[in-house]
Scaffold this motif. Structure first.
Motif, mmCIF file in Angstrom:
data_model
loop_
_atom_site.group_PDB
_atom_site.id
_atom_site.type_symbol
_atom_site.label_atom_id
_atom_site.label_comp_id
_atom_site.label_asym_id
_atom_site.label_seq_id
_atom_site.Cartn_x
_atom_site.Cartn_y
_atom_site.Cartn_z
ATOM 1 N N ILE A 1 0.862 -1.186 0.000
ATOM 2 C CA ILE A 1 0.000 0.000 0.000
ATOM 3 C C ILE A 1 0.892 1.228 0.000
ATOM 4 O O ILE A 1 1.685 1.423 0.936
ATOM 5 N N ASP A 2 0.818 2.009 -1.056
ATOM 6 C CA ASP A 2 1.587 3.251 -1.071
ATOM 7 C C ASP A 2 0.885 4.242 -1.995
ATOM 8 O O ASP A 2 0.410 3.871 -3.067
ATOM 9 N N ARG A 3 0.859 5.479 -1.533
ATOM 10 C CA ARG A 3 0.130 6.501 -2.299
ATOM 11 C C ARG A 3 0.946 7.070 -3.437
ATOM 12 O O ARG A 3 0.389 7.647 -4.361
ATOM 13 N N HIS A 4 2.269 6.963 -3.350
ATOM 14 C CA HIS A 4 3.104 7.683 -4.316
ATOM 15 C C HIS A 4 3.903 6.778 -5.242
ATOM 16 O O HIS A 4 4.359 7.224 -6.288
ATOM 17 N N ARG A 5 4.071 5.529 -4.873
ATOM 18 C CA ARG A 5 4.881 4.638 -5.717
ATOM 19 C C ARG A 5 4.125 4.317 -7.009
ATOM 20 O O ARG A 5 2.900 4.164 -6.993
ATOM 21 N N ARG B 1 -3.532 1.619 -3.520
ATOM 22 C CA ARG B 1 -3.418 2.953 -2.926
ATOM 23 C C ARG B 1 -3.902 2.995 -1.492
ATOM 24 O O ARG B 1 -3.549 3.895 -0.740
ATOM 25 N N SER B 2 -4.735 2.023 -1.117
ATOM 26 C CA SER B 2 -5.291 2.056 0.242
ATOM 27 C C SER B 2 -5.628 0.634 0.675
ATOM 28 O O SER B 2 -5.824 -0.249 -0.175
ATOM 29 N N ASP C 1 -8.417 -1.350 -0.817
ATOM 30 C CA ASP C 1 -8.264 -2.041 -2.108
ATOM 31 C C ASP C 1 -7.648 -3.434 -1.958
ATOM 32 O O ASP C 1 -7.416 -4.111 -2.961
ATOM 33 N N THR D 1 5.075 3.782 7.265
ATOM 34 C CA THR D 1 4.791 5.184 6.924
ATOM 35 C C THR D 1 5.563 6.063 7.907
ATOM 36 O O THR D 1 6.166 5.561 8.856
ATOM 37 N N LYS E 1 2.472 10.341 10.205
ATOM 38 C CA LYS E 1 1.360 10.106 9.277
ATOM 39 C C LYS E 1 0.598 8.825 9.604
ATOM 40 O O LYS E 1 -0.272 8.401 8.829
ATOM 41 N N VAL F 1 -3.522 5.702 8.405
ATOM 42 C CA VAL F 1 -3.652 4.334 7.877
ATOM 43 C C VAL F 1 -4.281 3.369 8.882
ATOM 44 O O VAL F 1 -4.666 2.261 8.513
#
Ligand SMILES: NC(=O)c1ccc[n+]([C@@H]2O[C@H](COP(=O)([O-])OP(=O)(O)OC[C@H]3O[C@@H](n4cnc5c(N)ncnc54)[C@H](O)[C@@H]3O)[C@@H](O)[C@H]2O)c1
Length: 278
Positions: free
Chosen positions: A35-39, A50-51, A54, A68, A72, A76
């Protein structure tokens, strides 16, 4: 690829999560969810989402690895809480305590749910090439099987040790978690002086980097005490002695290293969330 390592739910795949993931992939990690928002992508057979929403409900990770930023982590917790009832959470967050993280997860679980198990680990970035150093701390609630799984996962990417008490994780973070940065700074500074004294940037870079790498490799391969290795370089009345008299003056490296490590450990304590963080 032999799949020796269990599937993971890796939450946060930046510098540290990404370094561990690279190391685990080389050792044969079972298909895992990242899970990663930027990769942008992860290599097959792994899945990037993304989350946690999913991640398929029927995914049963062997471990949830939380990587993380400590500041932050709140974002999560709600989404990963249901998975924390299926597998232990291995947190690599600086500062954040087992108790604090467990409370955050519990806040997002239905009343009466079993208590999630959180184990802490402080790895470092050489994990990406199997040369990491990770120190773990597990609360009494963790089972031996859960500890063994942590050891197995982390040994796949370097050396592993266990802290007896959670408060030891602050100085561990200062030494081995942050430590690679100090070593790289040493290489940077040697390189800068070399250039200032007339070496080409290429030669200064080559000799600084290989000296750091070779000295580290000799220390590990020989198993000799670092003080003896230092003595072996230091001819009486020679060049090294002149440099060490500068570096080892009480107000030079001994005081500076002590101040630096204590500052890092203090920041680790602040990041626990017990005090305000920037
Ligand atoms: N960098 C190191 O050398 C190192 C060493 C030991 C421990 N740590 C710890 O590792 C953690 C991560 O540090 P880092 O240096 O890798 O930071 P980083 O910023 O490189 O990585 C964090 C990752 O988390 C992702 N992320 C942020 N919010 C998210 C969310 N809500 N859901 C999913 N992904 C999210 C970001 O996209 C990013 O890729 C920190 O807690 C740090 O204390 C870092």
């Amino acid at each position: 690829m032999t799949q020796q390592l269990p599937p993971l739910l890796l939450v946060g795949c930046g510098q540290m999560g990404g370094a561990m993931f690279d190391g685990w992939m080389k050792e044969g990690l079972a298909p895992s969810f990242i899970i990663d928002r930027h990769r942008d992508s992860v290599p097959a057979p792994h899945h990037l989402v993304r989350s946690a929403d999913d991640v398929p409900d029927d995914f049963h990770p062997g471990m949830i690895v939380l990587a993380t930023k400590p500041q932050k982590v709140d974002a999560v917790m709600a989404a990963i809480a249901p998975f924390a009832l299926r597998a232990p959470v291995l947190s690599v967050l600086a500062g954040r305590t087992v108790g604090g993280l467990t409370d955050m997860l519990t806040d997002h679980l239905p009343a009466g749910s079993p208590m999630p198990v959180v184990i802490r680990a402080m790895p470092n970035t050489p994990s990406s090439i199997g040369q990491g150093m990770t120190v773990c701390y597990a609360p009494p609630a963790a089972t031996q099987a859960q500890r063994d799984l942590c050891t197995r996962l982390l040994r796949a990417i370097g050396d592993v040790a266990w802290a007896d008490r959670e408060d030891q994780m602050d100085i561990v973070t200062a030494i081995s978690g942050s430590g690679p940065a100090y070593v790289y700074l040493l290489a940077e500074l040697m390189e800068q002086v070399g250039v200032a004294e007339g070496l080409s940037p290429a030669l200064a870079r080559q000799i600084a980097r290989q000296t750091v790498a070779g000295a580290g490799a000799l220390m590990i391969r020989s198993g000799t005490d670092s003080a003896i290795l230092r003595h072996n370089v230091t001819s009486p009345g020679g060049t090294t002695q002149q440099a060490l008299e500068v570096l080892m003056a009480a107000d030079a490296w001994p005081a500076t290293m002590s101040r630096a490590l204590r500052a890092a450990a203090r920041r680790s304590r602040e990041l626990s969330g017990a005090q305000p963080v920037a």
